[in-house]
Structure formats: structure tokens, C-alpha cells
Design an enzyme around this catalytic site. Structure first.
Site: not given
Length: 418
Positions: A67, A98, A308, A327
Site C-alpha cells: 500500500f 516497504n 505483487d 511495479g
């Protein structure tokens, strides 16, 4: 929360009495009260839900999402991220470490769990393996485990020091902890940004060879064989990685691995227009790699599929491919994409795996059990567009791709999301 699901076809291969049977399911105060061919006496206080071709399974688990909160709330807050997950069919998600600050203490884990309370989707945080994810000293693994961390991971970062991994695998055995190791050797990767091959050459971009992944996996498996313990290798991407993990499992090593949905459906050919939506880590590989990953899933060598899911700001993607952050978001497109390459039962099996590995209680469709259900329609064919994105960030490589099946919602944690 009181609801009656009418004529829902139950997809539950482990429950032969209910599997592929149409049943009415009555849920009161978050608990399954009755399952029957037909429930006709319905109090006015009960909401009735009916839908054409309604299917239901136990709630889905995603073993690796990001998130933004804390530190990057503009990408995604925990509250909205969990709502996105619920609308995408996921009743439980494993949250990658992260954020800023990186969760490397028990208080960080407590913060994440507190922020996630009161949502339909339950959040299970990972703690950082090393302090500040620097790869030098182990973080507070035992304390984080007591606070609710389900594993330990320096997100998308190589455990460069082999002794650190050795000590982590030895230490976590005392409390059955799960150690993550991202499969990428930074020195082999160098300044690579996409898969090394014909496409990287034609685009004039520095490549990341499969060797960077496979060398790291080989080293980690040697250490695991020496130490014992539990190792998880997230988001593998090459055919040789599948072979290495198959050989390790044949030896009896306690290793699991996952693959991102996008690495099953896309290849480095999709980068021909320099579209940064297709820049991910690990990179998209070749058709041969994709075939091997799909086969590995079908044979049980590859354990889990993950979205992912990594929300990123438009400013982090609307730059040159070399400079774009890797990403893609993937929660909303997971179900409809998996049904492009697997049949329904295999898809549901993949979406409901991982509970035991992360020491989580697996839901059951049974009278007296808490309702933890995903509702879906598995046959509708449609095209994924921006209207289907619930995330704050819109960085999806799945835009304009064909989808099969739609998620209708979830019933979990005594909350209905429809």
C-alpha cells in the site's frame, strides 16, 4: 451483519459434500448459521443477495501486496488498500514492508495492525528482516513475530550477506518463523532495467539476466540445506528458477515460492513501445519462462500466485523507462487474468493457498464457522479499463487486457463488501 446468499454454487474442492453444489447460505452476525438447498423462511431483518451465476468460495489470500501508509499515503492508504482488496475478492492480504519508516520493530507491526482494524479484509504484516532493511544486522524478529508479523523480508532487496541469511534461518527456527529472500543478485543485475535478451538489445536498454535470479536462489538453497528453517522466495520469474526449487523440494528442504500474476501473462515483448507500465521487478521474461512458471504452478513446484500489487504515483511512472520505478497494481485484475490461463477450480485453488505457510487459520464453509467468503461470477468476458481500478494509484499493466469472470464482493470479518 445478516445476509442470505441465494442459489450460490460453492467452489470448495476440499469439501466434497458441498463442492459445485448450489446452496442457500444464511449468515447471521458474521457466522454461517445454515446451508441448505433452499431457505424459504426469511426474516425481514435479513438482506437477501441474488445474482446471475453466483459462485462462492472461501476468502482469497494474497501473499504479497503493497500500500503506501505510512510515508506514502498519496499512493495508497491502508484503509483504501484494504477496501480495494475486498472489492477484488481478497479477504486476507500479506503486507510487504516497504513503507517509510520500514517496519523493523514490534511497535511498527502494532501500528499497521491497529490501522487495519475494522475493515472487511484482514491485514497480516511482514516485518523487515534486517534493521532499516540495510542487510547488516537482524531486526527484532522475535518481538515482531509476537506483535503479529507473519514473516520477515527486506522488500525487493537481495540479502547480500550470506551469513545474515544463515543466522536468520537458524534463529527463526526457535519460533517457527518464515524468512523471505528476494531472488536477485545486485551485482549481476548491475544497472539493468529489463530482461536481458533480444528485446533489451533492440531497445538499447541494459538487461537483467536470469542468472541474477538463479545465482541468488542457488546460494540461498545451499544455505537452507545447511541450516534448516523455513525459506520463502517471492516472485520468481525464470524457467531455471523453477528447476532449482523443484530439486530443493525433492531433497526435502522447507522452501516455498511465489510468482506474480503479470509474469504469467506478459513477456518482455510488451516493452516494445517503452511503456513503463510493464517495468516490474523481477522483470518480465520470455515465453519459455512463462510456460515454465505456469507448468510449475500446475505441478505444485511454484506454491503461490500473488498480485505483487505496488501502487505508484503517476510522476513515478511518467518518465523515461530507465528512471521509472518498477511495479504495477494487480489486485483488481488478478481473478479475471488467472481465468485466462487456468480453469475455475485451479484458479480458486491458487487464490486460496498459503494459509498454513503463514500460520493463518484457513476459513471453512461450514455451519457454525465465521463467514469468510468471496463471491464471484466466473464466465463474463470483458476488458479491464480504468473504471475497474479502485486503487488510488492507476499504474496497471493490465489496462485494455481481456478478463474472464468478475468479483462480486466479500463477506468477512463481519463486514459485507458488495
Amino acid at each position: 451483519m445478516n445476509i442470505l446468499l441465494k442459489s450460490a454454487k460453492i467452489v470448495s474442492p476440499e469439501n466434497s459434500a458441498l463442492h459445485l453444489k448450489k446452496r442457500d447460505i444464511l449468515i447471521k452476525k458474521g457466522t454461517i448459521e445454515k446451508i441448505a438447498a433452499s431457505i424459504t423462511e426469511i426474516p425481514s431483518s435479513i438482506k437477501v443477495f441474488e445474482s446471475k451465476n453466483l459462485h462462492v468460495s472461501i476468502g482469497w489470500l494474497d501473499t504479497g501486496v503493497c500500500f503506501g501508509e505510512p510515508g506514502h499515503e498519496e499512493r495508497e492508504t491502508i484503509e483504501n488498500g484494504l477496501l480495494v482488496a475486498a472489492k477484488s475478492g481478497f479477504t486476507n492480504v500479506i503486507l510487504n514492508p516497504n513503507t517509510t519508516p520500514i517496519p523493523d520493530t514490534s511497535s511498527d507491526i502494532v501500528f499497521l495492525k491497529e490501522r487495519a482494524k475494522g475493515n472487511g479484509t484482514q491485514l497480516h504484516p511482514l516485518g523487515s528482516l534486517s534493521k532499516h532493511a540495510k542487510g547488516v544486522d537482524l531486526a527484532e524478529l522475535f518481538d515482531m513475530r509476537k506483535a503479529g508479523a507473519v514473516g520477515f523480508y527486506d522488500f525487493k532487496s537481495q540479502v547480500a550477506n550470506p551469513n545474515l541469511l544463515k543466522i536468520a534461518l537458524l534463529y527463526t527456527q526457535s519460533f517457527n518463523g518464515l524468512v523471505f529472500s528476494f531472488p536477485e543478485d545486485k551485482q549481476i543485475k548491475g544497472k539493468g532495467v529489463v530482461n536481458e535478451g533480444a528485446m533489451s538489445t533492440s531497445l538499447g536498454l541494459k538487461g537483467i539476466p536470469g542468472l541474477a535470479e538463479e545465482l541468488q536462489i542457488s546460494r540461498d538453497l545451499f544455505i537452507l540445506e545447511y541450516t534448516g528453517g523455513k525459506l520463502h522466495i517471492p516472485t520468481i520469474s525464470t524457467a531455471n528458477s523453477v528447476k532449482l526449487i523443484a530439486a530443493a523440494k525433492k531433497k526435502g528442504l522447507d522452501v516455498s515460492c511465489s510468482v506474480a500474476v503479470h509474469n504469467l501473462l506478459f513477456t518482455d515483448d510488451n516493452l516494445s513501445d517503452f511503456d513503463t507500465s510493464f517495468k516490474v521487478s523481477p522483470p518480465l521474461r520470455t515465453k519459455d519462462d512463462t510456460k515454465a512458471l505456469l507448468k510449475g504452478l500446475k505441478e505444485g513446484i511454484v506454491d503461490f500466485v500473488t498480485s505483487d500489487h505496488i501502487p505508484l504515483d503517476i510522476e513515478e511512472k511518467r518518465v523515461e523507462l530507465d528512471n521509472a520505478l518498477p511495479g504495477t497494481i494487480g489486485l483488481e485484475s488478478s481473478f479475471g487474468s488467472l481465468l485466462q490461463v487456468f480453469d475455475l477450480e485451479d484458479t480458486i485453488n491458487l487464490l486460496t493457498k498459503g494459509w498454513e505457510r503463514f500460520n493463518l487459520a484457513k476459513p471453512e464453509i461450514e455451519v457454525g464457522k465465521s463467514a469468510c467468503l468471496t463471491l464471484f461470477e466466473p464466465t463474463e468476458e470483458w476488458t479491464f479499463d480504468e473504471k475497474a481500478i479502485f486503487s488510488t494509484s492507476k499504474n496497471s499493466m493490465f489496462l485494455n487486457t481481456p478478463q474472464k469472470g468478475r468479483v462480486l464482493g466479500t463477506i468477512s470479518n463481519n463486514i459485507i463488501t458488495l
